[in-house]
Design a protein around this motif. Structure first.
Motif, PDB file in Angstrom:
ATOM      1  N   PRO A  46      10.834   6.366  32.575  1.00 47.68           N
ATOM      2  CA  PRO A  46      11.902   7.194  31.884  1.00 47.68           C
ATOM      3  C   PRO A  46      12.941   6.575  32.198  1.00 47.68           C
ATOM      4  O   PRO A  46      13.948   7.191  32.819  1.00 47.68           O
ATOM      5  N   SER A  48      16.792   4.389  30.807  1.00 45.74           N
ATOM      6  CA  SER A  48      17.402   4.224  29.727  1.00 45.74           C
ATOM      7  C   SER A  48      17.258   3.200  28.762  1.00 45.74           C
ATOM      8  O   SER A  48      17.494   3.486  27.570  1.00 45.74           O
ATOM      9  N   ASP A  49      17.070   2.012  29.084  1.00 41.47           N
ATOM     10  CA  ASP A  49      16.452   1.110  28.428  1.00 41.47           C
ATOM     11  C   ASP A  49      15.148   1.301  27.622  1.00 41.47           C
ATOM     12  O   ASP A  49      14.926   0.984  26.509  1.00 41.47           O
ATOM     13  N   THR A  51      14.535   4.686  26.758  1.00 41.34           N
ATOM     14  CA  THR A  51      14.928   5.667  25.683  1.00 41.34           C
ATOM     15  C   THR A  51      15.655   4.607  24.599  1.00 41.34           C
ATOM     16  O   THR A  51      15.552   5.186  23.334  1.00 41.34           O
ATOM     17  N   LEU A  54      13.020   3.476  22.144  1.00 42.19           N
ATOM     18  CA  LEU A  54      12.418   4.435  21.547  1.00 42.19           C
ATOM     19  C   LEU A  54      13.233   4.738  20.389  1.00 42.19           C
ATOM     20  O   LEU A  54      12.985   4.976  19.187  1.00 42.19           O
ATOM     21  N   ALA A  55      14.612   4.810  20.542  1.00 41.27           N
ATOM     22  CA  ALA A  55      15.679   4.922  19.507  1.00 41.27           C
ATOM     23  C   ALA A  55      15.517   3.936  18.503  1.00 41.27           C
ATOM     24  O   ALA A  55      15.486   4.258  17.448  1.00 41.27           O
ATOM     25  N   GLN A  66       8.228  10.141  24.123  1.00 45.91           N
ATOM     26  CA  GLN A  66       7.861   9.899  25.557  1.00 45.91           C
ATOM     27  C   GLN A  66       7.620  11.305  26.383  1.00 45.91           C
ATOM     28  O   GLN A  66       8.626  12.145  26.234  1.00 45.91           O
ATOM     29  N   VAL A  71       4.199   7.023  26.624  1.00 44.53           N
ATOM     30  CA  VAL A  71       4.732   6.952  25.350  1.00 44.53           C
ATOM     31  C   VAL A  71       3.809   6.675  24.178  1.00 44.53           C
ATOM     32  O   VAL A  71       2.818   5.974  24.256  1.00 44.53           O
ATOM     33  N   GLU A  90      22.815  -1.420  23.464  1.00 47.69           N
ATOM     34  CA  GLU A  90      22.469  -0.846  24.616  1.00 47.69           C
ATOM     35  C   GLU A  90      21.789  -1.537  25.570  1.00 47.69           C
ATOM     36  O   GLU A  90      21.835  -1.199  26.772  1.00 47.69           O
ATOM     37  N   ARG A 396      19.242   2.066  33.998  1.00 49.92           N
ATOM     38  CA  ARG A 396      18.504   1.049  33.086  1.00 49.92           C
ATOM     39  C   ARG A 396      17.229   0.705  33.553  1.00 49.92           C
ATOM     40  O   ARG A 396      16.374   0.459  32.945  1.00 49.92           O
ATOM     41  N   SER A 399      13.861   4.521  38.063  1.00 48.95           N
ATOM     42  CA  SER A 399      13.816   6.023  37.643  1.00 48.95           C
ATOM     43  C   SER A 399      13.436   6.716  38.942  1.00 48.95           C
ATOM     44  O   SER A 399      12.659   6.050  39.775  1.00 48.95           O
TER      45      SER A 399
END
Length: 421
Positions: A46, A48-49, A51, A54-55, A66, A71, A90, A396, A399
Motif C-alpha cells: 500500500p 502512494s505510487d 494509489t 490505481l487512480a 486494493q 489489488v 504524481e 512512495r 510501507s
C-alpha cells in the motif's frame, strides 16, 4: 507537517519482512489493462505510487481496488485513452502506461510524468521504441499524442533503460508479429513483468537477459500473479543494521537480486548469511571503508541503494568513493547527512565519504525517495534525536517502515503535528 522522530544509538535485533517491489508492481498494474478481464496482483504494497496507479486505472474506466496487499483490476470496462496532467505528475514512472494504453486502444494521450527530481530522466527511449513499432507520436502543448496500429520489429535500445524495456514489452504484446528488444534492461523486475504477462497468456521470453522476444497479438485474459519482494527495501534494512549494529534477519526478498549490496556491506565488516528468501546481517565491530562503489544497470550496484549504503558508511573508518553513473542529481541527501555531522565532499558525479566517529541527531528533510531512506539509516546510528520531514517521498516506496524498524528495537514514531524550522 508529518515527521519521523528517531532516537538513534540503539542496536537492532530481530526479523523484518520485506513487502512487494514497487518497481515491479507499477508496470504490472499498467499491464493489467492489456486485455479485458479481471487480474489479481498479490503481495502489492500500500504505497502512494500504487494509489496513484490505481487512480489512473480508475480514470481510464477500469475498476481497480486494493484490499490489504491484494489489488484487483477489472479492465473489461476500459474506455479512455487519456491520463490527465494531475495524475501523471504524481510519479515519474506513470509513463509506463503509454505502451499498454496504446496497445489496447490504438491511441494514447498523456502529459509528461512527475515524481522525484533526480535530474534529467528523458523518455526519449520510450518514444523511440513506440515509434519503432509503428506508432505516430506528437508532442503538443506539453502532451504526448500517440496513435497507430502496432507492428512487431527489431528494437535496439541505445542503453538498457528499465522503463523503456517495460514500455516496449507492453506495446509489443499487442503488436502484430514478433518483436525483439536488444540491449534490454536485465533487472529482476523485468522478469517479474514477463511472469505477469505470461499469466495473462502472452508469449514473452528472454527477460533477465539483454534480448527479450515478444510474440504479439496472442489471446490475452486477466491473470493472477504474486509480486516479488522489494530488493531496495531489503537493502535499506540491511544498511540500517550495518549503521546501527546488531543482528537483523530480512525475509521476503531474494538476496541474489541485491548481491552487489551485500558484497559491499560484507567488505565493510558485516557478516552475512542467507538463502533464497532471507538474509541475516550481523555487525558487532566498527565499519571500514570499501573500494569505490560505481552505480550501474543490473547486475551492477543499484543506484537506488546508493543513498542508504552511503549513510551507513558515513561512520566507517577511512574514505569511500561513490561514483553515480545513472542520475545526475542523486546526491541531494548529502547536505542533510552533513547536517548530521557526516564528512562528504561532492565533485560532479563523485562523492567522497570520509568516516566520522559518530553522527548526531538533527532536523533534516527528505527531498527524494531513496534520499529519505538514507536519512532514516543515518538517524538510527546517530547520537540523539533526529526529525525527518518530507515523508511524502518515503511513502512512495516504503510501507510500514516505522513498524518494521520498531520491531527491530528502534525508537521511531511518526507525528502529524510537529513543525520543524
Amino acid at each position: 507537517m508529518s515527521a519521523l522522530m528517531i532516537t538513534g544509538g540503539r542496536t537492532l535485533e530481530g526479523t523484518v519482512h520485506v513487502h512487494g517491489a514497487k518497481n515491479s508492481v507499477l508496470p504490472i498494474l499498467a499491464a493489467s489493462i492489456l486485455a479485458p478481464g479481471v487480474s489479481v496482483i498479490e503481495n502489492c504494497p500500500p504505497l502512494s505510487d500504487v494509489t496513484a496507479s490505481l487512480a489512473i486505472l480508475n480514470h481510464l474506466g477500469c475498476r481497480a481496488v486494493q484490499e490489504g496487499e491484494r489489488v484487483t483490476v477489472d479492465a473489461t470496462t476500459l474506455t479512455r485513452c487519456d491520463v490527465p496532467d494531475g495524475l501523471m505528475r504524481e510519479m515519474r514512472s506513470s509513463v509506463i502506461f503509454l505502451g499498454a494504453i496504446l496497445g489496447r486502444l490504438g491511441e494514447a494521450r498523456l502529459s509528461f510524468p512527475g515524481g522525484c527530481e533526480l535530474g534529467p530522466r528523458p523518455i526519449d527511449l520510450h518514444l523511440r521504441a513506440i515509434r519503432a513499432l509503428g506508432a505516430r507520436v506528437r508532442e503538443e502543448g506539453g502532451r504526448l499524442l500517440c496513435d497507430g496500429r502496432l507492428t512487431g520489429g527489431e528494437l535496439v535500445l541505445t542503453r538498457p533503460s528499465v522503463g523503456a524495456t517495460e514500455n516496449a514489452m507492453l506495446a509489443a504484446v499487442a503488436a502484430r508479429g514478433t518483436t525483439t528488444i536488444t540491449n534490454a534492461a536485465r533487472e529482476p523486475e523485468i522478469i517479474d513483468l514477463q511472469g505477469f504477462l505470461r499469466a495473462m497468456g502472452a508469449k514473452v521470453q528472454g527477460a533477465g537477459t539483454s534480448v527479450v522476444t515478444v510474440e504479439g497479438q496472442k489471446l490475452l485474459h486477466g491473470g493472477t500473479y504474486p509480486v516479488m519482494g522489494d530488493r531496495i527495501v531489503a537493502a535499506t534494512y540491511l544498511s540500517a543494521a550495518a549503521a546501527a549494529g546488531g543482528v537483523v534477519e530480512v525475509t521476503g526478498a531474494d538476496p541474489r537480486h541485491f548481491s552487489t549490496v551485500t558484497a559491499v556491506l560484507s567488505e565493510a565488516g558485516c557478516a552475512l548469511a542467507g538463502d533464497r528468501d532471507r538474509v541475516v546481517l550481523s555487525r558487532r565491530g566498527p565499519l571500514r571503508a570499501v573500494r569505490p562503489i560505481h552505480t550501474a544497470p543490473y547486475p551492477g550496484f543499484p543506484t537506488d541503494a546508493q543513498p542508504p549504503v552511503m549513510a551507513a558508511l558515513t561512520a566507517a573508518r577511512g574514505t569511500t568513493l561513490f561514483v553515480e553513473h545513472i542520475f545526475e542529481s542523486r546526491y541531494r541527501h548529502v547536505d542533510e547527512l552533513c547536517r548530521m555531522g557526516a564528512d562528504i565532499r561532492v565533485e560532479g558525479r563523485v562523492a567522497a565519504v570520509s568516516g566520522v566517529e559518530r553522527l548526531h541527531g538533527a532536523p533534516v528533510r527528505a527531498d527524494d525517495l531513496r534520499g529519505g531512506a538514507a536519512l532514516v539509516v543515518a538517524a538510527l546510528a546517530a547520537r540523539g534525536e533526529s526529525v525527518i520531514t518530507g515523508l511524502r517521498h518515503l511513502d512512495r516506496g516504503y510501507s510500514g517502515l516505522e513498524e518494521g524498524l520498531r520491531g527491530l528495537g528502534a525508537l521511531v514514531r511518526r507525528t502529524e503535528d510537529r513543525i520543524v524550522t
